[in-house]
Scaffold this active site. Structure first.
Site, PDB file in Angstrom:
ATOM      1  N   CYS A   1       0.766  -1.119   0.141  1.00  0.00           N
ATOM      2  CA  CYS A   1      -0.029   0.582   0.014  1.00  0.00           C
ATOM      3  C   CYS A   1       0.666   1.265   0.092  1.00  0.00           C
ATOM      4  O   CYS A   1       1.549   1.475   0.345  1.00  0.00           O
ATOM      5  CB  CYS A   1      -1.279  -0.013   0.980  1.00  0.00           C
ATOM      6  SG  CYS A   1      -2.563   1.301   1.167  1.00  0.00           S
TER       7      CYS A   1
ATOM      8  N   ASP B   1      -5.360  -3.341  12.374  1.00  0.00           N
ATOM      9  CA  ASP B   1      -4.700  -2.304  11.992  1.00  0.00           C
ATOM     10  C   ASP B   1      -4.296  -1.430  12.984  1.00  0.00           C
ATOM     11  O   ASP B   1      -5.138  -1.654  13.889  1.00  0.00           O
ATOM     12  CB  ASP B   1      -4.337  -1.113  10.476  1.00  0.00           C
ATOM     13  CG  ASP B   1      -3.199  -0.300  10.709  1.00  0.00           C
ATOM     14  OD1 ASP B   1      -1.924  -0.730  11.343  1.00  0.00           O
ATOM     15  OD2 ASP B   1      -3.021   0.654  10.116  1.00  0.00           O
TER      16      ASP B   1
END
Length: 207
Positions: free
Chosen positions: A9, A128
């Protein structure tokens, strides 16, 4: 154990896209959150997306974005999956004609089972670490906090790098892993060797 999918990402450069694809990434993420050092404009993301071959998924990351903003991204960039990383509700994530992933930031008191259930249309749940701001903090969280029986495919993120991703895959057995800062030379600048080592770490976890 299934093959753990890999998403890289926060790509901003052509050489980083090529490195990720060459190393074997399954998905490429573009960050459409202006405060992020990994932010790319729609025009820039469209240029980078042209380098992505078939069967590598393009993912657009949004944080508390308005519906017009997301729709403008979809008009400009050939995205295949949406990733919502803010405080969005289910209603904010649906209606775009694309599958979506919802991120949850791990912190004490977060009931993950209840959280996941509040996004019944999600294609996956990305976990996360909780940091100030959104994403790319390079912080890991306690994987033992992840409950069993999550109703959505689990995507593990937060502080992953070549040195710990094999252990993470073996311990958590996620559907996929998502990395950004763990393969960077500087914020928004990926390192081809670190990407290759990260992918090898995932593959090594499978023996």
């Amino acid at each position: 154990m299934h093959r753990t999918r890999i998403k890289i990402c926060g790509l901003t450069r052509e050489e980083d896209v090529r490195a990720a694809v060459s190393a074997g990434a399954d998905a490429i993420g573009f960050v459409f959150y202006p405060p992020s050092p990994r932010f790319v404009s729609f025009e820039r993301a469209a240029e980078l997306a042209r380098l992505i071959p078939p069967f590598v998924t393009t993912v657009g990351l949004f944080v508390n974005a308005g519906r017009d903003y997301v729709e403008n991204a979809l008009e400009a960039v050939p995205l295949q999956v949406l990733q919502f990383h803010g405080d969005e509700t289910e209603a904010d994530c649906v209606g775009y004609g694309l599958p979506y992933i919802k991120a949850g930031r791990m912190r004490p008191g977060l009931d993950l089972l209840k959280y996941a259930a509040s996004f019944p249309c999600a294609q996956g749940l990305l976990l996360d670490a909780f940091v100030e701001g959104y994403g790319g903090g390079g912080e890991a969280f306690d994987w033992s906090l992840i409950p069993s029986g999550l109703p959505l495919p689990l995507i593990l993120s937060g502080g992953l790098h070549a040195g710990n991703v094999a252990e993470a895959v073996r311990c958590v057995q996620p559907w996929a892993v998502d990395v950004s800062s763990g393969v960077e030379a500087a914020k928004g600048i990926k390192d081809a060797d670190r990407i290759t080592e990260f992918v090898a770490g995932v593959q090594n976890a499978h023996g």
